[in-house]
Design an enzyme around this catalytic site. Structure first.
Site, short mmCIF file in Angstrom:
data_model
loop_
_atom_site.label_atom_id
_atom_site.label_comp_id
_atom_site.label_asym_id
_atom_site.label_seq_id
_atom_site.Cartn_x
_atom_site.Cartn_y
_atom_site.Cartn_z
N ASP A 31 0.87 -1.19 0.00
CA ASP A 31 0.00 0.00 0.00
C ASP A 31 0.90 1.24 0.00
O ASP A 31 1.88 1.28 0.75
CB ASP A 31 -0.89 -0.01 1.25
CG ASP A 31 -2.10 0.91 1.12
OD1 ASP A 31 -3.24 0.42 1.27
OD2 ASP A 31 -1.91 2.13 0.87
N SER A 35 -4.27 6.89 0.29
CA SER A 35 -5.49 7.18 1.07
C SER A 35 -5.56 6.27 2.30
O SER A 35 -6.29 6.55 3.24
CB SER A 35 -6.75 7.00 0.22
OG SER A 35 -6.90 5.66 -0.16
N ALA A 73 -5.95 -2.45 -4.00
CA ALA A 73 -5.42 -1.09 -4.22
C ALA A 73 -6.01 -0.52 -5.50
O ALA A 73 -6.08 -1.21 -6.52
CB ALA A 73 -3.90 -1.12 -4.31
N GLN A 75 -7.16 3.56 -7.55
CA GLN A 75 -7.66 4.93 -7.58
C GLN A 75 -9.17 4.75 -7.56
O GLN A 75 -9.74 4.19 -8.49
CB GLN A 75 -7.15 5.58 -8.87
CG GLN A 75 -7.44 7.06 -9.01
CD GLN A 75 -8.89 7.43 -8.92
OE1 GLN A 75 -9.31 8.07 -7.94
NE2 GLN A 75 -9.68 7.02 -9.90
N TYR A 141 -13.10 5.43 -14.48
CA TYR A 141 -12.93 4.46 -13.38
C TYR A 141 -13.59 3.13 -13.75
O TYR A 141 -13.00 2.06 -13.59
CB TYR A 141 -13.55 5.03 -12.10
CG TYR A 141 -13.70 4.05 -10.96
CD1 TYR A 141 -12.60 3.66 -10.19
CD2 TYR A 141 -14.95 3.52 -10.63
CE1 TYR A 141 -12.75 2.77 -9.13
CE2 TYR A 141 -15.10 2.63 -9.57
CZ TYR A 141 -14.00 2.26 -8.83
OH TYR A 141 -14.15 1.36 -7.78
N GLY A 270 -23.59 12.82 -13.59
CA GLY A 270 -23.03 11.48 -13.60
C GLY A 270 -23.55 10.57 -12.49
O GLY A 270 -23.23 9.39 -12.48
N1 LIG Z 1 -15.95 1.43 -1.22
C1 LIG Z 1 -16.79 0.91 -2.09
O1 LIG Z 1 -17.99 1.05 -1.97
C2 LIG Z 1 -16.28 0.07 -3.25
C3 LIG Z 1 -17.22 -0.44 -4.16
C4 LIG Z 1 -16.76 -1.22 -5.23
C5 LIG Z 1 -15.43 -1.48 -5.38
N2 LIG Z 1 -14.52 -0.95 -4.50
C6 LIG Z 1 -13.09 -1.26 -4.69
O2 LIG Z 1 -12.60 -1.79 -3.47
C7 LIG Z 1 -11.19 -1.50 -3.38
C8 LIG Z 1 -10.90 -0.86 -2.03
O3 LIG Z 1 -11.60 0.38 -1.93
P1 LIG Z 1 -11.80 1.19 -0.57
O4 LIG Z 1 -13.17 1.75 -0.59
O5 LIG Z 1 -11.35 0.34 0.57
O6 LIG Z 1 -10.81 2.41 -0.81
P2 LIG Z 1 -9.51 2.89 0.00
O7 LIG Z 1 -9.07 4.16 -0.67
O8 LIG Z 1 -9.78 2.92 1.46
O9 LIG Z 1 -8.48 1.73 -0.30
C9 LIG Z 1 -7.60 1.73 -1.41
C10 LIG Z 1 -6.20 1.50 -0.87
O10 LIG Z 1 -5.31 1.40 -1.98
C11 LIG Z 1 -4.15 2.18 -1.70
N3 LIG Z 1 -3.59 2.63 -2.97
C12 LIG Z 1 -4.12 3.49 -3.86
N4 LIG Z 1 -3.30 3.65 -4.92
C13 LIG Z 1 -2.22 2.84 -4.69
C14 LIG Z 1 -1.03 2.57 -5.41
N5 LIG Z 1 -0.76 3.17 -6.59
N6 LIG Z 1 -0.13 1.70 -4.89
C15 LIG Z 1 -0.38 1.10 -3.69
N7 LIG Z 1 -1.49 1.33 -2.96
C16 LIG Z 1 -2.40 2.19 -3.46
C17 LIG Z 1 -4.63 3.33 -0.84
O11 LIG Z 1 -3.60 3.92 -0.04
C18 LIG Z 1 -5.69 2.64 0.02
O12 LIG Z 1 -5.13 2.11 1.21
C19 LIG Z 1 -10.87 -0.61 -4.58
O13 LIG Z 1 -10.35 -1.43 -5.60
C20 LIG Z 1 -12.22 -0.06 -4.99
O14 LIG Z 1 -12.24 0.29 -6.36
C21 LIG Z 1 -14.92 -0.17 -3.44
#
Ligand SMILES: NC(=O)c1ccc[n+]([C@@H]2O[C@H](COP(=O)([O-])OP(=O)(O)OC[C@H]3O[C@@H](n4cnc5c(N)ncnc54)[C@H](O)[C@@H]3O)[C@@H](O)[C@H]2O)c1
Length: 312
Positions: A31, A35, A73, A75, A141, A270
């Site tokens: 990580d 974020s 992980a 964006q 995205y 959107g």
């Molecule tokens: N939260 C939701 O409702 C939801 C819904 C569908 C899918 N997702 C997916 O679930 C996953 C986790 O999302 P989340 O809500 O926990 O978000 P989050 O931002 O809390 O977690 C993402 C993590 O990835 C890390 N990260 C980002 N870019 C990085 C990079 N280049 N290298 C290494 N680490 C990196 C961030 O520091 C963070 O800890 C993501 O793939 C997101 O697209 C989330």
């Protein structure tokens, strides 16, 4: 098993790390803390602070002897992906490819890729979408998530990688920040804590606000545990239930025993009107079902928040 978990210092990934450790697996988290927070990563996991798109991450993936890559992980901001599609693709497409190529060299067996049902299907005006529904990505995205799924299919077909995609609905629960796709639960809880009435965004034809499928984070973590040994494929992880933003707000108020008011505002460009997913495939093949309904999940989330504020 030896698992490389990306994004494990983030909201959902940290719960997945806990669930894997609870089953006795060895977990290395990658990580970059863009974020995520180091304190989210559970003590039993190793934390490697690096960018998934970096040579260091490729080196770790290739030489670490991992059985499974669980890829959280990303964006995650839809508006950011619209502003800067290249930056979105650098992380969500090139970052994934960096790990898959290195994994292929390092003898990686299985990948659990986290996609977004809320994004890849686009607008879902009628019955909950199952995995057969054609994808209709409406943001960079969503395109990058779908592209990741497609790369996974390529590696599965050509190199025998066992590929599982979990398409989450809108995930909520402890450690969520107000920024993610379902960050609205955190926004509403912040509003109650600050005593500031929130705005409920709505389209003229959706007077109670948009409809979403809210799934609790611990249930998503359990889906990842099941995905370690389940047949490859694409699975929706969702409740199949539509909740309007107004009904969500009222449920958050009940969980927090608050009578704070609210206002209404116009939907943002959107904003999908309706997104609800059918998770029957996950039930029949993974043996997965959501265990918390919305009231129970919101109560646990509010209790976590209160404990944090009390310094517990
Ligand atoms: N939260 C939701 O409702 C939801 C819904 C569908 C899918 N997702 C997916 O679930 C996953 C986790 O999302 P989340 O809500 O926990 O978000 P989050 O931002 O809390 O977690 C993402 C993590 O990835 C890390 N990260 C980002 N870019 C990085 C990079 N280049 N290298 C290494 N680490 C990196 C961030 O520091 C963070 O800890 C993501 O793939 C997101 O697209 C989330």
């Amino acid at each position: 098993m030896k698992i490389l978990l990306t994004g494990g210092a983030g909201f959902i990934g940290s719960h997945v790390a806990e669930a894997f450790l609870g089953q006795g697996h060895a977990v290395t988290i990658v990580d970059d803390l863009s974020s995520g927070r180091p304190e989210n990563a559970p003590a039993g996991a190793e934390l490697a602070v690096m960018d998934i798109a970096s040579p260091q991450a490729a080196e770790l993936m290739a030489s670490g002897g991992f059985d499974v890559l669980c890829h959280h992980a990303a964006q995650i901001s839809v508006p950011f992906s619209v502003e800067d599609p290249q930056a979105d693709a650098r992380v969500n497409i090139l970052g994934l490819l960096n790990l898959l190529e290195a994994g292929r060299r390092g003898g990686l067996r299985r990948v659990i890729f986290i996609s977004s049902g809320g994004a890849v299907y686009g607008e879902i005006p009628d019955a909950p979408a199952d995995e057969q529904r054609p994808a209709l990505p409406l943001s960079p995205y969503a395109v990058s998530k779908l592209c990741g799924e497609t790369y996974l299919a390529y590696y599965a077909a050509n190199f025998g990688l066992e590929a599982l995609t979990l398409r989450y609905a809108n995930v909520y629960g402890p450690r969520q920040t107000p920024h993610g796709e379902a960050g609205v639960v955190a926004i509403f809880m912040n509003a109650i804590a600050a005593g500031r009435p929130p705005a409920i965004y709505r389209h003229p034809e959706t007077p109670r606000g948009m409809e979403r499928d809210y799934v609790y984070v611990a249930d998503c973590a359990q889906a990842n545990v099941l995905a370690l040994s389940a047949p490859p494929g694409v699975y929706n992880i969702a409740t199949g239930l539509a909740t309007t933003t107004l009904d969500l707000w009222l449920a958050v108020r009940r969980a927090a025993q608050s009578d704070l008011g609210h206002s209404f505002g116009p939907a943002r460009a959107g904003d999908l009107r309706r997104s609800v997913l059918d998770a029957a495939k996950a039930a029949s093949i993974l043996g997965w079902r959501p265990e918390r309904d919305l009231a129970a999940g919101l109560a646990e989330t509010w209790a976590w928040r209160r404990a944090l504020e009390a310094g517990a």
